[in-house]
Design an enzyme around this catalytic site. Structure first.
Site, PDB file in Angstrom:
ATOM      1  N   GLU A 267       0.863  -1.190   0.000  1.00  0.00           N
ATOM      2  CA  GLU A 267       0.000   0.000   0.000  1.00  0.00           C
ATOM      3  C   GLU A 267       0.891   1.228   0.000  1.00  0.00           C
ATOM      4  OE1 GLU A 267      -2.680   0.413   3.261  1.00  0.00           O
ATOM      5  OE2 GLU A 267      -3.586  -1.565   3.014  1.00  0.00           O
ATOM      6  N   GLU A 316     -13.660   5.443  -0.268  1.00  0.00           N
ATOM      7  CA  GLU A 316     -14.533   4.481   0.412  1.00  0.00           C
ATOM      8  C   GLU A 316     -15.213   5.178   1.600  1.00  0.00           C
ATOM      9  OE1 GLU A 316     -12.456   0.605   0.992  1.00  0.00           O
ATOM     10  OE2 GLU A 316     -10.879   1.548  -0.217  1.00  0.00           O
ATOM     11  N   LYS A 319     -14.906   3.860   5.449  1.00  0.00           N
ATOM     12  CA  LYS A 319     -13.644   3.725   6.178  1.00  0.00           C
ATOM     13  C   LYS A 319     -13.650   4.653   7.391  1.00  0.00           C
ATOM     14  CE  LYS A 319      -9.617   3.074   4.550  1.00  0.00           C
ATOM     15  NZ  LYS A 319      -9.426   1.720   5.116  1.00  0.00           N
ATOM     16  N   GLU A 325      -8.998   9.088   5.613  1.00  0.00           N
ATOM     17  CA  GLU A 325      -9.135   7.657   5.321  1.00  0.00           C
ATOM     18  C   GLU A 325     -10.142   7.390   4.209  1.00  0.00           C
ATOM     19  OE1 GLU A 325      -7.385   5.209   6.399  1.00  0.00           O
ATOM     20  OE2 GLU A 325      -6.337   6.001   8.136  1.00  0.00           O
TER      21      GLU A 325
END
Length: 344
Positions: A267, A316, A319, A325
């Protein structure tokens, strides 16, 4: 993803996609895998088939799946996309204790998909150190045994994904070492990696090191845009924070008998909204520069291309915590790019 300071070591990187506005002619010579992480923490994301179609249309050559998403695996059939397949953290204890469960999982999610290009299986994500850390190695061993039984041990490598929270010392990079808490688990894991020719998967995030150390780390150093050397460490010179983080992990591996263990960046990315320095321009700059840089390696591993997976495919909305995030995506859920991007 962990939010760690540079002093405790913040690790995490991923990417390999071109940003046409900034680097339209960039060549990624020698990089084995250029991927993007496919997370599912959203209630408004496209179907798995649409996602895989988007990967294909954007020429994205690698994908990290955090669990055995059957719809995604079905959609990946016959594609050339190389896959990191994850095992959920909550299944680690079960996988460590029950080889038969592991054999069944490998049959269902790997052997049943001979036309999917699995490259790595990641046993857990950022669980070392912690309450689940004791289960990582036995789960890795059981997965490896199941792959051996299937004749897939040379094709698919077994590892685990760590954050830079495993570092007790991260600066200067040559002093990099694992914390005592992490070392209990990582020393035998590194020996497993050495014995089986597997890489260590690492989540590398200069962003979090930067925002947690605003007084000591400059934004250009974090974004790969510093015009000159910022840190000199013995014979190595560092012009960007990513290299410094990576080489701290390499130094830590060397200290526990893993000098030849390769790091795969499972990541890495930069948020486009929701917090300090989180803008579309900064996200585009970071990812564009990261893409070009990983083909060249780090000062400690010069010329050794780094397999990298950018985090993440989509913003997203589920999250946690809310903020940055939820804003690491290259695309909105409607499949429109957050900023202009292209892939090699």
């Amino acid at each position: 993803m962990a939010t760690l300071s540079i002093t405790s070591g913040n690790l995490m990187v991923s990417i390999m996609f071109l940003i046409g506005l900034l680097m339209p002619t960039l060549q990624i010579a020698g990089v084995q895998s250029i991927g993007v992480c496919y997370g599912n923490n959203g209630d408004n994301l496209p179907s798995a088939q649409e996602v895989i179609d988007l990967y294909k249309s954007r020429n994205i050559g690698g994908m990290r799946l955090y669990y055995a998403n059957q719809a995604a695996l079905q959609a990946l059939r016959g594609s050339t996309i190389q896959v990191i397949l994850g095992v959920h953290n909550e299944r680690l204890q079960e996988f460590a204790a029950n080889p038969s469960t592991v054999n069944s999982w490998v049959q269902t999610n790997v052997r049943n998909y001979p036309d999917v290009k699995f490259r790595y299986i990641a046993i857990g994500n950022e669980v070392i150190p912690g309450g689940l850390a004791q289960y990582v190695l036995p789960a890795m061993q059981n997965i490896r045994s199941a792959l051996v039984s299937a004749g897939l041990q040379d094709q698919i490598k077994v590892s685990t994904s760590v954050s830079t929270g495993v570092l007790g010392i991260s600066f200067p990079p040559s002093h990099g070492s694992f914390s005592n808490e992490a070392l209990t688990y990582l020393r035998p894991i590194v020996q497993f990696l050495v014995s089986n020719g597997s890489p260590l998967l690492a989540n590398v995030y200069p962003y979090f090191s930067y925002v947690n150390n605003l007084n000591s780390i400059s934004l250009p150093y974090a974004l790969f845009t510093s015009p000159s050397t910022v840190v000199t460490d013995d014979q190595f010179q560092y012009q960007n924070l990513f290299d410094a983080i990576m080489d701290a992990v390499y130094a830590a591996l060397e200290k526990v008998g893993g000098p030849n263990v390769v790091i795969v960046v499972s990541e890495s990315g930069w948020p486009s909204a929701g917090g300090t320095a989180a803008t579309s321009d900064n996200a585009r700059t970071y990812n564009a520069n990261l893409i070009g840089h990983v083909a060249r390696g780090t000062p400690r591993r010069s010329g050794r291309a780094i397999d990298t997976y950018v985090f993440a495919m989509f913003n997203e909305n589920q999250k946690q915590p809310p903020g940055v995030e939820q804003n690491f995506g290259l695309f909105y859920p409607n499949k429109q790019p957050v900023y202009p991007i292209s892939f090699p």
